[in-house]
Design a protein around this motif. Structure first.
Motif, PDB file in Angstrom:
ATOM      1  N   GLU A 103      -7.174  23.075   5.817  1.00  0.00           N
ATOM      2  CA  GLU A 103      -8.501  22.501   6.053  1.00  0.00           C
ATOM      3  C   GLU A 103      -8.971  21.678   4.857  1.00  0.00           C
ATOM      4  N   ALA A 104      -8.621  22.106   3.650  1.00  0.00           N
ATOM      5  CA  ALA A 104      -9.000  21.336   2.466  1.00  0.00           C
ATOM      6  C   ALA A 104      -8.284  19.997   2.424  1.00  0.00           C
ATOM      7  N   MET A 105      -7.067  19.968   2.929  1.00  0.00           N
ATOM      8  CA  MET A 105      -6.284  18.735   2.917  1.00  0.00           C
ATOM      9  C   MET A 105      -6.677  17.810   4.061  1.00  0.00           C
ATOM     10  N   CYS A 106      -6.951  18.393   5.238  1.00  0.00           N
ATOM     11  CA  CYS A 106      -7.281  17.598   6.427  1.00  0.00           C
ATOM     12  C   CYS A 106      -8.308  18.382   7.245  1.00  0.00           C
ATOM     13  N   GLY A 117       0.793  -1.217   0.000  1.00  0.00           N
ATOM     14  CA  GLY A 117       0.000   0.000   0.000  1.00  0.00           C
ATOM     15  C   GLY A 117       0.824   1.264   0.000  1.00  0.00           C
ATOM     16  N   TYR A 118       2.023   1.218  -0.553  1.00  0.00           N
ATOM     17  CA  TYR A 118       2.902   2.386  -0.582  1.00  0.00           C
ATOM     18  C   TYR A 118       2.227   3.534  -1.314  1.00  0.00           C
ATOM     19  N   ALA A 119       2.090   4.679  -0.645  1.00  0.00           N
ATOM     20  CA  ALA A 119       1.474   5.852  -1.263  1.00  0.00           C
ATOM     21  C   ALA A 119       2.218   7.087  -0.792  1.00  0.00           C
ATOM     22  N   LYS A 120       2.962   7.721  -1.698  1.00  0.00           N
ATOM     23  CA  LYS A 120       3.741   8.894  -1.328  1.00  0.00           C
ATOM     24  C   LYS A 120       2.872  10.148  -1.418  1.00  0.00           C
ATOM     25  N   GLY A 121       2.109  10.381  -0.357  1.00  0.00           N
ATOM     26  CA  GLY A 121       1.224  11.534  -0.301  1.00  0.00           C
ATOM     27  C   GLY A 121       1.744  12.667   0.538  1.00  0.00           C
ATOM     28  N   GLY A 122       2.985  12.542   1.057  1.00  0.00           N
ATOM     29  CA  GLY A 122       3.544  13.571   1.919  1.00  0.00           C
ATOM     30  C   GLY A 122       2.963  13.520   3.320  1.00  0.00           C
ATOM     31  N   ASN A 123       3.273  14.550   4.086  1.00  0.00           N
ATOM     32  CA  ASN A 123       2.792  14.654   5.470  1.00  0.00           C
ATOM     33  C   ASN A 123       2.259  16.056   5.708  1.00  0.00           C
ATOM     34  N   ILE A 124       1.062  16.140   6.288  1.00  0.00           N
ATOM     35  CA  ILE A 124       0.528  17.426   6.711  1.00  0.00           C
ATOM     36  C   ILE A 124       0.584  17.490   8.232  1.00  0.00           C
ATOM     37  N   ARG A 125       1.264  18.521   8.714  1.00  0.00           N
ATOM     38  CA  ARG A 125       1.348  18.759  10.152  1.00  0.00           C
ATOM     39  C   ARG A 125       0.546  20.025  10.449  1.00  0.00           C
ATOM     40  N   ILE A 179     -13.377  14.560   6.228  1.00  0.00           N
ATOM     41  CA  ILE A 179     -12.008  14.502   6.749  1.00  0.00           C
ATOM     42  C   ILE A 179     -10.976  14.864   5.697  1.00  0.00           C
ATOM     43  N   GLY A 180     -11.176  14.410   4.466  1.00  0.00           N
ATOM     44  CA  GLY A 180     -10.199  14.684   3.414  1.00  0.00           C
ATOM     45  C   GLY A 180      -9.130  13.614   3.333  1.00  0.00           C
ATOM     46  N   LEU A 181      -7.873  14.039   3.362  1.00  0.00           N
ATOM     47  CA  LEU A 181      -6.728  13.126   3.227  1.00  0.00           C
ATOM     48  C   LEU A 181      -6.813  12.344   1.921  1.00  0.00           C
ATOM     49  N   ASP A 182      -7.241  13.031   0.858  1.00  0.00           N
ATOM     50  CA  ASP A 182      -7.547  12.350  -0.399  1.00  0.00           C
ATOM     51  C   ASP A 182      -6.349  11.650  -1.015  1.00  0.00           C
ATOM     52  N   ASP A 183      -5.166  12.246  -0.920  1.00  0.00           N
ATOM     53  CA  ASP A 183      -3.957  11.640  -1.499  1.00  0.00           C
ATOM     54  C   ASP A 183      -3.199  10.791  -0.486  1.00  0.00           C
ATOM     55  N   ARG A 184      -3.845  10.483   0.606  1.00  0.00           N
ATOM     56  CA  ARG A 184      -3.271   9.694   1.703  1.00  0.00           C
ATOM     57  C   ARG A 184      -2.004  10.323   2.295  1.00  0.00           C
ATOM     58  N   PRO A 185      -2.019  11.638   2.534  1.00  0.00           N
ATOM     59  CA  PRO A 185      -0.908  12.174   3.322  1.00  0.00           C
ATOM     60  C   PRO A 185      -1.018  11.661   4.746  1.00  0.00           C
ATOM     61  N   PRO A 199     -13.465   0.698   8.790  1.00  0.00           N
ATOM     62  CA  PRO A 199     -13.470   1.496   7.559  1.00  0.00           C
ATOM     63  C   PRO A 199     -14.550   2.583   7.614  1.00  0.00           C
ATOM     64  N   LEU A 200     -14.183   3.790   7.208  1.00  0.00           N
ATOM     65  CA  LEU A 200     -15.100   4.920   7.256  1.00  0.00           C
ATOM     66  C   LEU A 200     -15.939   4.987   5.983  1.00  0.00           C
ATOM     67  N   THR A 201     -17.044   5.716   6.072  1.00  0.00           N
ATOM     68  CA  THR A 201     -17.939   5.870   4.928  1.00  0.00           C
ATOM     69  C   THR A 201     -17.414   6.958   3.994  1.00  0.00           C
ATOM     70  N   ASP A 202     -17.944   6.982   2.792  1.00  0.00           N
ATOM     71  CA  ASP A 202     -17.564   8.032   1.843  1.00  0.00           C
ATOM     72  C   ASP A 202     -17.921   9.409   2.399  1.00  0.00           C
ATOM     73  N   HIS A 203     -19.057   9.495   3.092  1.00  0.00           N
ATOM     74  CA  HIS A 203     -19.466  10.775   3.671  1.00  0.00           C
ATOM     75  C   HIS A 203     -18.457  11.235   4.721  1.00  0.00           C
ATOM     76  N   GLN A 204     -18.005  10.320   5.560  1.00  0.00           N
ATOM     77  CA  GLN A 204     -17.013  10.686   6.582  1.00  0.00           C
ATOM     78  C   GLN A 204     -15.708  11.123   5.946  1.00  0.00           C
ATOM     79  N   TRP A 205     -15.277  10.422   4.896  1.00  0.00           N
ATOM     80  CA  TRP A 205     -14.039  10.812   4.233  1.00  0.00           C
ATOM     81  C   TRP A 205     -14.183  12.154   3.522  1.00  0.00           C
TER      82      TRP A 205
END
Length: 457
Positions: free
Chosen positions: A167-170, A122-130, A272-278, A263-269
């Protein structure tokens, strides 16, 4: 043998792994590696690539990935616990910057090996948001980014985020902005360590499980059921180093706790965001960390049970309800919509902390001994760089890594008890109080200076 209190999400989903033989009697090898986690397996992997004629044996006390490698947050992050200045003080600024870039590159190197070896992790290079969630955290981030730009890094490495961008990212609460760091990938660490072990075996490396080693002697790794004679013995035991004879004070084992949601629902995601899996965290002193898993959960952790007197490791601590309650409260504070979401897994594990809080790589070819570790919870990518460097040092392969400033002596030992208990516990309490102070709108710089003095970081 230590038995884990509860399986991590990662190990639970991995299921049964191949049952490997145990060490019985005497064995000869060119290189004996103690520890079947990321450091040991990356060292074995690169040794086999550099010199396929070497006889390499990995000795694991329990099973591959039993320790932090199978229980961590799944962040392959291009950071070291010690900053640029600490390594620059022991070498040069240029050397420290080269080391920083090498650990950045380790994130991509893991991705390269995963692709080459066909490791499904499941390697996904989405970076990190702090996130910055109060003005003090935001001020620290501004200073950090300005300092790194002065050192020659760029927006491609890290950049500040405005409130709307963060906020758009997370979609967390109380966002005052954020910092995006590009050199980070989310992984399933158990699948990564299992795939790496299989790649090592395909290259001719022997892996022996249920093979505890009690002591290291010149040219020998000795355990209850046998010993391996080798020209080079590599210690890759991280938080479990305290179990080797005479090494209880080398690295302090410190606990971290994790949980995973259903696993969360599409509505919850969508909220929350995190679309690119940061991967995500905030800038509090008591570290928290999380990721959106490949199957749509949140895996989330933080520091829970404090250091145990005498560098003790107690599997019962891995499932303490009070510690996991604090982790859950931190998650819900970030994402209130998850208050009633089912928690499917709760687990914990130990990480290794050296006395100077500075990861290290050590190789004494004349003595036939090498070691690496002390990642202070940031070991997934750092272990790749460390293992690759150890392999080059052991095979006398010249590279841009072998003279980096983390290559050198092992750190000095921790103080005897009760001094280390007082220092580590005291530092932790001050850090927690500093977070509480900032949440109330009050500065905590003095408290953190005292905390760092206590722990010697």
């Amino acid at each position: 043998m230590n038995v884990a209190g509860a399986p991590s999400l990662w190990l639970d989903q991995l299921g049964a792994s191949p049952r490997r033989p145990a060490l019985q009697g005497e064995l000869d090898a060119d290189v004996a590696i103690i520890g079947g986690g990321f450091t040991g397996l990356w060292t074995a992997y690169y040794l086999a690539q550099l010199d396929p004629t070497l006889q390499i044996v990995v000795l694991e006390r329990d099973y591959v990935g039993f320790g932090a490698s199978g229980r961590n947050g799944g962040w392959a992050v291009g950071e070291l616990a010690a900053g640029v200045e600490k390594y620059a003080a022991r070498s040069s600024l240029d050397g420290a910057l080269r080391l920083t870039r090498e650990v950045f590159a380790a994130v991509d190197e893991i991705g390269r090996v995963v692709a080459t070896e066909g490791i499904d992790c499941g390697y996904a290079k989405g970076g990190n948001i702090r996130l910055a969630r109060n003005r003090f955290q935001r001020d620290r981030q501004v200073e950090e980014v300005e300092h790194h730009l002065e050192l020659g890094f760029s927006d491609d490495d890290l950049r500040l985020l405005s409130v709307p961008e963060a906020e758009a990212m997370c979609g967390a609460t109380a966002v005052h902005g954020g910092l995006f760091f590009s050199h980070c990938a989310a992984v399933d660490p158990a699948r990564l360590v299992a795939g790496l072990a299989a790649a090592c075996e395909a290259a001719g490396v022997a892996i022996m499980e249920r093979s505890p080693i009690d002591r290291i002697e010149v040219g020998r790794a000795v355990g209850e059921s046998g010993e391996v004679r080798a020209g080079m013995v590599v210690m890759a035991t991280e938080g479990y180093t305290r179990d080797l004879a005479g090494r209880r004070r080398d690295l302090v084992p410190t606990y971290s706790r994790m949980l995973a949601t259903a696993p969360l629902t599409d509505h919850q995601w969508a909220e929350i965001g995190l679309d690119d899996r940061p991967t995500f965290s905030d800038d509090r002193y008591m570290v928290i960390y999380g990721q959106r898993t490949e199957d749509g959960r949140i895996a989330f952790g933080g520091r829970g049970v404090p250091y145990l007197f005498g560098s003790r490791i107690d599997p019962a601590c891995e499932v303490r309800a009070d510690s996991h309650r604090l982790v859950h409260e931190a998650l819900v504070d970030l994402f209130p919509m998850l208050a009633d979401v089912k928690i499917t897994h709760r687990w914990g594990g130990v990480l290794g902390v050296p006395r100077d809080w500075t990861p290290f790589v050590h190789a004494d070819l004349a003595a036939g001994f090498a070691a690496a570790g002390g990642y202070v919870g940031e070991g997934v990518a750092a272990a790749n760089a460390a293992g690759r460097t150890l392999a080059e040092l052991i095979t006398r392969t010249e590279s841009e890594r072998t003279d980096l400033p983390w290559v050198g002596p092992t750190p000095r030992r921790w103080e005897p008890e009760p001094l280390r208990w007082i220092g580590i516990r005291g530092s932790r309490r001050i850090m927690a109080s500093a977070d509480a102070r900032e949440a109330r709108g009050r500065e905590a710089k003095l408290a953190m200076r005292v905390s760092r003095w206590l722990r010697g970081s």
